[in-house]
Design a protein around this motif. Structure first.
Motif, PDB file in Angstrom:
ATOM      1  N   CYS A 117      43.275  41.524   5.130  1.00  0.00           N
ATOM      2  CA  CYS A 117      43.790  40.930   6.055  1.00  0.00           C
ATOM      3  C   CYS A 117      42.741  40.245   6.965  1.00  0.00           C
ATOM      4  N   ALA A 118      41.526  40.687   7.163  1.00  0.00           N
ATOM      5  CA  ALA A 118      40.663  40.075   7.776  1.00  0.00           C
ATOM      6  C   ALA A 118      39.982  38.771   7.016  1.00  0.00           C
ATOM      7  N   PRO A 161      33.465  41.541   7.655  1.00  0.00           N
ATOM      8  CA  PRO A 161      34.764  42.287   7.500  1.00  0.00           C
ATOM      9  C   PRO A 161      34.406  43.736   6.708  1.00  0.00           C
ATOM     10  N   PHE A 162      33.716  43.618   5.697  1.00  0.00           N
ATOM     11  CA  PHE A 162      33.469  44.746   4.923  1.00  0.00           C
ATOM     12  C   PHE A 162      32.461  45.694   5.311  1.00  0.00           C
ATOM     13  N   VAL A 163      31.591  45.366   6.125  1.00  0.00           N
ATOM     14  CA  VAL A 163      30.901  46.282   7.262  1.00  0.00           C
ATOM     15  C   VAL A 163      31.835  46.779   8.320  1.00  0.00           C
ATOM     16  N   ILE A 216      40.173  39.299  13.605  1.00  0.00           N
ATOM     17  CA  ILE A 216      41.331  38.464  13.812  1.00  0.00           C
ATOM     18  C   ILE A 216      41.475  37.519  14.737  1.00  0.00           C
ATOM     19  N   GLY A 217      41.102  37.815  15.871  1.00  0.00           N
ATOM     20  CA  GLY A 217      41.021  36.708  17.005  1.00  0.00           C
ATOM     21  C   GLY A 217      39.813  35.560  17.120  1.00  0.00           C
ATOM     22  N   MET A 218      38.647  35.979  16.605  1.00  0.00           N
ATOM     23  CA  MET A 218      37.715  35.218  16.811  1.00  0.00           C
ATOM     24  C   MET A 218      37.817  33.970  15.672  1.00  0.00           C
ATOM     25  N   PRO A 219      38.267  34.315  14.634  1.00  0.00           N
ATOM     26  CA  PRO A 219      38.412  33.196  13.785  1.00  0.00           C
ATOM     27  C   PRO A 219      39.321  32.252  14.135  1.00  0.00           C
ATOM     28  N   PRO A 263      53.192  35.490  13.131  1.00  0.00           N
ATOM     29  CA  PRO A 263      53.746  36.841  13.135  1.00  0.00           C
ATOM     30  C   PRO A 263      52.780  37.959  13.367  1.00  0.00           C
ATOM     31  N   LEU A 264      51.456  37.645  13.010  1.00  0.00           N
ATOM     32  CA  LEU A 264      50.594  38.690  13.401  1.00  0.00           C
ATOM     33  C   LEU A 264      50.044  38.785  14.839  1.00  0.00           C
ATOM     34  N   LEU A 265      50.022  37.588  15.543  1.00  0.00           N
ATOM     35  CA  LEU A 265      50.064  37.634  16.845  1.00  0.00           C
ATOM     36  C   LEU A 265      51.198  38.217  17.779  1.00  0.00           C
TER      37      LEU A 265
END
Length: 324
Positions: A117-118, A161-163, A216-219, A263-265
């Protein structure tokens, strides 16, 4: 259904109480949910078909080996992975009534669902970067945005995102689950899992807020800044036709951004303001917002990208007239 964990005295005295597994409660009052998951099974098959087709076209057509299509290829890989992390297990749980999920299996699914998702969010930001360079720096775009540089950017966006998700799992592993083990979701979702803990879960709340705002928000913030810069550049073009032609190249990407983020927001805003929403409505919204974008992404890119359509037409011609 509310499942309670029975722990032995020795377990209760230990630092961390780990259950054997969790129960996916899912939908409560929604009738005939099996039809919904049959629908999702068709969505999954169509997602695989559409994305593998798009990846094959990009892989085999040398003229598409450009930074833009490297990013699109990465998006297709993410789409397939994201759907595969959610839908097959949901079908197993709700169509075959296999609602018990072992502890480690649950955390594994949690890791990959939230990771991909990230990755959807980060990859859309990479595509915004590609549009930014192409439109704002047209004369230097080929030297600024090379294949090597794009591969490096994609690699970094896969690592971040993995880290973060490794840290997320570490924080979850320190929780004790000595009461209910019933997850109010359709998969091993982060929030519905850590709220079951009977010890301090405040670090997990901080982690969840950071995921929403940072991962999610910064991108999304970067995408918005990119398009503000693009609009400023387009306004400097004298011809209205020229402005529209340049902006049209962004329409596909903007469509994908809207499909993924809106939808995510809505879901995240509801969480942040602590507004109570019916569990079935929440699950329906989150499941559709997670499963439809991976299907729509390759379809939209195929239908709205001339280079891809041209390659499909060439392939059809070769199939109809194999001797030519």
């Amino acid at each position: 259904m509310n499942y309670q964990l029975s722990a032995t005295p020795a377990e209760l005295n230990s630092t961390i109480v780990k259950p054997l597994g969790f129960y996916i409660n899912g939908f409560h009052s929604l009738q005939n949910t099996h039809y919904y998951f049959i629908f999702l099974s068709f969505v999954y098959l169509a997602t695989l078909l559409a994305n593998f087709l798009l990846m094959a076209i990009i892989w085999f057509v040398e003229s598409l080996h450009t930074p833009k299509y490297l990013a699109i290829f990465s998006l297709s890989v993410v789409d397939v992975s994201y759907s595969s992390a959610i839908i097959p297990k949901a079908i197993d749980v709700f169509l075959f009534n296999s609602r018990f999920v072992f502890y480690d299996v649950c955390f594994t699914q949690l890791f990959f669902v939230h990771y991909f998702c990230a990755m959807e969010s980060f990859t859309l930001a990479v595509l915004a970067y590609d549009r930014l360079i192409s439109i704002c720096f047209p004369l230097r775009s080929n030297t600024i945005n090379t294949n090597t540089r794009m591969i490096l950017i994609i690699a970094v966006t896969w690592i971040i995102p993995f880290v973060f998700m490794v840290v997320t799992i570490f924080l979850l592993k320190r929780l004790s689950f000595c009461k209910s083990t019933a997850i109010e979701s359709y998969f091993c979702d982060h929030g519905p899992v850590f709220v079951l803990a009977c010890n301090d879960n405040s670090p997990n709340w901080t982690n969840a807020y950071f995921y929403m705002i940072g991962i999610i928000g910064m991108p999304l913030v970067f995408i918005i800044i990119s398009y503000v810069s693009i609009i400023v550049t387009l306004l400097k073009i004298a011809s209205a036709e020229g402005r529209w032609k340049a902006f049209k190249t962004c329409s596909t990407h903007l469509t994908l951004v809207a499909i993924f983020y809106i939808p995510l927001l809505v879901t995240y805003i509801i969480v942040l303001v602590k507004f109570r929403i019916d569990t079935d409505v929440r699950i329906l919204n989150t499941s559709l917002s997670a499963t439809l974008p991976p299907l729509l992404n390759p379809i939209i890119y195929t239908l709205k990208t001339e280079e891809i359509l041209e390659q499909i037409k060439n392939f059809r011609k070769r199939m109809v007239n194999p001797m030519k």
